[in-house]
Motif scaffolding. Structure first.
Motif, mmCIF file in Angstrom:
data_model
loop_
_atom_site.group_PDB
_atom_site.id
_atom_site.type_symbol
_atom_site.label_atom_id
_atom_site.label_comp_id
_atom_site.label_asym_id
_atom_site.label_seq_id
_atom_site.Cartn_x
_atom_site.Cartn_y
_atom_site.Cartn_z
ATOM 1 N N GLU A 8 0.842 -1.202 0.000
ATOM 2 C CA GLU A 8 0.000 0.000 0.000
ATOM 3 C C GLU A 8 0.877 1.252 0.000
ATOM 4 O OE1 GLU A 8 -3.729 1.999 2.512
ATOM 5 O OE2 GLU A 8 -2.931 0.019 3.057
ATOM 6 N N ASP A 15 -8.926 -0.281 -9.054
ATOM 7 C CA ASP A 15 -9.929 -0.725 -8.082
ATOM 8 C C ASP A 15 -10.730 0.474 -7.566
ATOM 9 O OD1 ASP A 15 -9.016 -3.324 -8.321
ATOM 10 O OD2 ASP A 15 -7.562 -3.096 -6.693
ATOM 11 N N GLY A 70 -7.034 1.539 -5.188
ATOM 12 C CA GLY A 70 -5.730 1.034 -5.581
ATOM 13 C C GLY A 70 -5.756 0.553 -7.009
ATOM 14 N N VAL A 71 -4.762 -0.265 -7.372
ATOM 15 C CA VAL A 71 -4.646 -0.754 -8.741
ATOM 16 C C VAL A 71 -4.288 -2.235 -8.737
ATOM 17 C CG1 VAL A 71 -3.953 1.493 -9.662
ATOM 18 C CG2 VAL A 71 -2.191 -0.096 -8.871
ATOM 19 N N GLN A 72 -4.635 -2.882 -9.843
ATOM 20 C CA GLN A 72 -4.183 -4.234 -10.122
ATOM 21 C C GLN A 72 -3.019 -4.139 -11.098
ATOM 22 O OE1 GLN A 72 -5.405 -7.091 -8.732
ATOM 23 N NE2 GLN A 72 -6.835 -5.855 -7.499
ATOM 24 N N THR A 73 -1.961 -4.904 -10.842
ATOM 25 C CA THR A 73 -0.784 -4.832 -11.700
ATOM 26 C C THR A 73 -0.300 -6.230 -12.054
ATOM 27 O OG1 THR A 73 1.014 -4.940 -10.062
ATOM 28 C CG2 THR A 73 -0.129 -2.824 -10.296
ATOM 29 N N GLY A 83 0.847 -7.914 -8.952
ATOM 30 C CA GLY A 83 -0.087 -8.035 -7.849
ATOM 31 C C GLY A 83 -0.843 -6.753 -7.567
ATOM 32 N N ALA A 84 -1.805 -6.853 -6.637
ATOM 33 C CA ALA A 84 -2.620 -5.694 -6.267
ATOM 34 C C ALA A 84 -1.831 -4.766 -5.342
ATOM 35 C CB ALA A 84 -3.896 -6.156 -5.577
ATOM 36 N N ARG A 133 -2.638 -1.244 -3.021
ATOM 37 C CA ARG A 133 -3.651 -0.313 -2.554
ATOM 38 C C ARG A 133 -3.073 1.101 -2.464
ATOM 39 N NH1 ARG A 133 -8.211 -2.409 -0.567
ATOM 40 N NH2 ARG A 133 -8.593 -0.630 0.810
#
Length: 417
Positions: free
Chosen positions: A31, A210, A218-221, A224-225, A227
């Motif tokens: 995060e 997200d 957050g984002v998905q990459t 992995g995720a 936040r």
């Protein structure tokens, strides 16, 4: 490691084996307070100014490839502040002032060369338009000198002044304009951001954004995720694709803009020159190559390369303006994916999604805007208030029709970029 003349001399004498890495290669944390999508010039500048100006260091820049692999490394390196419309004029003036102190600020040689820019005009109407532009520049606090034909001939003797179709009437000279080394600008901002604790994460493609109840989470990459409380989209020609992950449709089109460079030559062009009747612009790099470009390719594509018909079009304009260029051998050409907004002006604004911010629509002006873009976007993300130099670069202007910054004078025909 800080750079100095003594350090350069010592490293040269000892085989250049003592240089420290310019930035870290951290693993992404679960995060962050702020995530910047896009590791180009604007994204790195945003991260740098978030840390330097606002003390925000729990920040990550996510880049799907390598830092500086997009448009910031695929342009003709021109720096200028010769805009005319209120809104853009003060923004690019702000950017020029940042450019002028950037090497000292970053402690990094970005090879900023204020060699001057001459915008040629070829008719009475163009002369009047450039006189108006020059007055607007002076009123903004920038510099402008209107040259007649003989003034241009004295400064630029290698041009063809006898061409019958588009004779050279004169030019608008902007002495503080010039060029900078594009990859050095990227590395300088990256190094400065890293030194202040920002995580620069390469080979980390964002695949989703997200959002919960209208708030970004957050984002998905591809790694992995991750936040985050705030997310900034700064991806130039990929703006529409990334914004679509958040369900947004932007007033932006992506087009390929080609650039070209010749073999290295002895110094011959000591300013930047633009051709008013051919959208051709040229300068000479520190390596001696003639660097030039022209119009958009005219087709929408995400391929970072151009086509031969546009190469021919650009070179025709160059031959018309300065036949001597025909003796130079072309070394290479490349294309950048530029984000063309509907009114030819940029967007720096919050979106309708809480915590999601957008920076794009730079059209032909992306590189020269790099410091001010990062400075203003960092101010917006840190304070949720627009910077004074970017108050007109709002998204809602395309919805309301008010305060459109029609820099390209395309009117309602936005296809005429």
């Amino acid at each position: 490691m800080r750079y100095s003349g003594l350090q350069v001399l010592w490293q040269g004498l000892t085989g250049n084996k003592g240089w420290a890495p310019v930035w870290r290669e951290p693993e992404p944390k679960p995060e962050y307070d702020i995530i910047i999508i896009g590791g180009g010039g604007h994204g790195l500048a945003t991260a740098y100014y978030l840390a330097r100006e606002h003390g925000l260091t729990n920040v990550a820049v996510l880049e799907k490839g390598y830092l500086g692999g997009g448009n910031v490394g695929r342009n003709t390196t021109i720096v200028r502040a010769n805009y005319v419309l209120p809104g853009n004029s003060e923004f690019y003036s702000h950017s020029m002032k940042l450019w002028e102190g950037l090497e000292a600020d970053l402690n990094y040689n970005i090879m900023h060369s204020q060699r001057g820019i001459v915008n040629l005009f070829h008719s009475d109407g163009q002369r009047d338009a450039y006189a108006r532009r020059g007055n607007a520049m002076i009123n903004q606090g920038d510099d402008a000198i209107l040259l007649d034909r003989e003034g241009c001939r004295k400064m630029l003797p290698y041009l063809d002044y006898e061409q019958t179709r588009f004779p050279i009437y004169g030019g608008l000279y902007h002495p503080r304009g010039g060029t900078a080394r594009h990859d050095a600008v990227t590395w300088g901002f990256a190094r400065g951001a890293d030194q202040r604790g920002v995580d620069l994460i390469q080979n980390c493609e964002v695949t989703g954004i997200d959002i919960e109840n209208g708030v970004v989470r957050g984002v998905q990459t591809s790694r992995g995720a991750i936040r985050a409380k705030k997310v900034g989209i700064v991806v130039a020609g990929r703006s529409s694709q990334v914004a679509a992950m958040a369900g947004m449709r932007l007033p932006v089109e992506s087009h390929v803009l080609q650039a070209f460079v010749t073999e290295g030559l002895k110094p011959v062009i000591d300013t930047v020159v633009t051709y008013g009747m051919g959208h051709f612009y040229i300068s000479q790099s520190d390596k001696g190559g003639l660097v030039f470009g022209g119009d958009l390719d005219g087709y929408s594509s995400y391929a970072a390369r151009g086509n031969l018909s546009m190469a021919e079009h650009v070179i025709e304009a160059g031959m018309t303006l300065m036949p001597m260029i025909g003796k130079a051998r072309m070394l290479r050409s490349w294309g950048g994916i530029v984000d063309m907004s509907a009114d030819g002006s940029p967007i720096i604004d919050k979106t309708h999604i809480d915590g999601l911010y957008f920076n794009g629509g730079w059209c032909y002006g992306g590189f020269k805007a790099t410091p001010a873009s990062g400075h203003c976007f960092a101010h917006l993300m840190a304070t949720d208030r627009p910077h004074n130099a970017a108050t007109r670069h709002r998204l809602d202007r395309f919805t309301t029709g008010r305060r459109l910054l029609d820099e390209e004078a395309a009117g309602s025909q936005h296809n005429l970029h």
